[in-house]
Design an enzyme around this catalytic site. Structure first.
Site, PDB file in Angstrom:
ATOM      1  N   ASP A   9       9.369   3.315  37.554  1.00  0.00           N
ATOM      2  CA  ASP A   9       8.724   4.422  38.254  1.00  0.00           C
ATOM      3  C   ASP A   9       7.828   5.164  37.282  1.00  0.00           C
ATOM      4  O   ASP A   9       8.020   5.116  36.067  1.00  0.00           O
ATOM      5  CB  ASP A   9       9.742   5.379  38.866  1.00  0.00           C
ATOM      6  N   GLY A  10       6.839   5.844  37.851  1.00  0.00           N
ATOM      7  CA  GLY A  10       5.944   6.699  37.088  1.00  0.00           C
ATOM      8  C   GLY A  10       5.857   8.047  37.772  1.00  0.00           C
ATOM      9  O   GLY A  10       6.138   8.176  38.963  1.00  0.00           O
ATOM     10  N   ASP A  69       8.565   1.567  43.564  1.00  0.00           N
ATOM     11  CA  ASP A  69       8.203   2.311  44.774  1.00  0.00           C
ATOM     12  C   ASP A  69       6.687   2.457  44.870  1.00  0.00           C
ATOM     13  O   ASP A  69       6.180   3.203  45.693  1.00  0.00           O
ATOM     14  CB  ASP A  69       8.913   3.664  44.851  1.00  0.00           C
ATOM     15  N   HIS A 123      12.390   8.120  46.815  1.00  0.00           N
ATOM     16  CA  HIS A 123      13.171   9.283  47.261  1.00  0.00           C
ATOM     17  C   HIS A 123      13.997   8.982  48.512  1.00  0.00           C
ATOM     18  O   HIS A 123      14.139   9.812  49.397  1.00  0.00           O
ATOM     19  CB  HIS A 123      12.255  10.488  47.512  1.00  0.00           C
ATOM     20  N   ASP A 133      13.085   7.536  38.622  1.00  0.00           N
ATOM     21  CA  ASP A 133      12.248   8.632  39.089  1.00  0.00           C
ATOM     22  C   ASP A 133      12.578   9.914  38.325  1.00  0.00           C
ATOM     23  O   ASP A 133      11.686  10.609  37.838  1.00  0.00           O
ATOM     24  CB  ASP A 133      12.443   8.844  40.594  1.00  0.00           C
TER      25      ASP A 133
END
Length: 145
Positions: A9-10, A69, A123, A133
């Site tokens: 994730d970023g 994601d 999320h 995240d």
């Protein structure tokens, strides 16, 4: 061939702004969390960086389940990149691919591996996605402070 799960994730506080990235690599019962940050970047650059840095840790060819994601990263790697490479990293005759430096790095990093990509809704309570995240956001917040 080792079978590894990778979750990436970023995060970016502002776009552009301070950003962070994180990746969790899992092999059997072993887990390794890596992360980092950049002071002035974009969310897409951080999403790409997370995948590149995770793949860069692997010292041999692996069979990888890669969870992200980011549809931008997944679609770019699985659909768009082949055409970009054929067009010398151009989207159209006059429009170069954005973040071409990272796409080229990702292309190289992917070469030795067999990667199965999975998109995870962000999320949504997926434990590993929530972990990366949170870590990516923490990294971005460190830079902002």
């Amino acid at each position: 061939m080792k079978e590894i799960q990778v979750y990436t994730d970023g995060s970016c506080l502002g776009n552009p702004g301070p950003g962070g990235w994180a990746a969790l690599l899992q092999y059997q019962q072993k887990r390794k969390l890596i992360s980092g940050a950049e002071p002035d970047t974009t969310n897409n650059r951080m999403e790409l960086t997370a995948v590149i840095r995770a793949l860069g840790l692997l010292k041999q060819a692996c069979r990888i389940e890669l969870y992200t994601d980011s549809k931008y990263v997944m679609d770019g790697a699985t659909q768009w990149m082949i055409n970009w490479k054929q067009k010398n990293w151009m989207k159209t005759k006059s429009e170069p691919v954005k973040n071409v430096d990272l796409w080229q790095s990702l292309d190289q990093a992917m070469q030795p591996h067999q990667i199965q990509w999975y998109w995870v809704k962000g999320h949504s309570g997926h434990p590993e996605n929530e972990l990366v995240d949170d870590e990516a956001r923490k990294q971005a917040e460190k830079i902002k402070s």
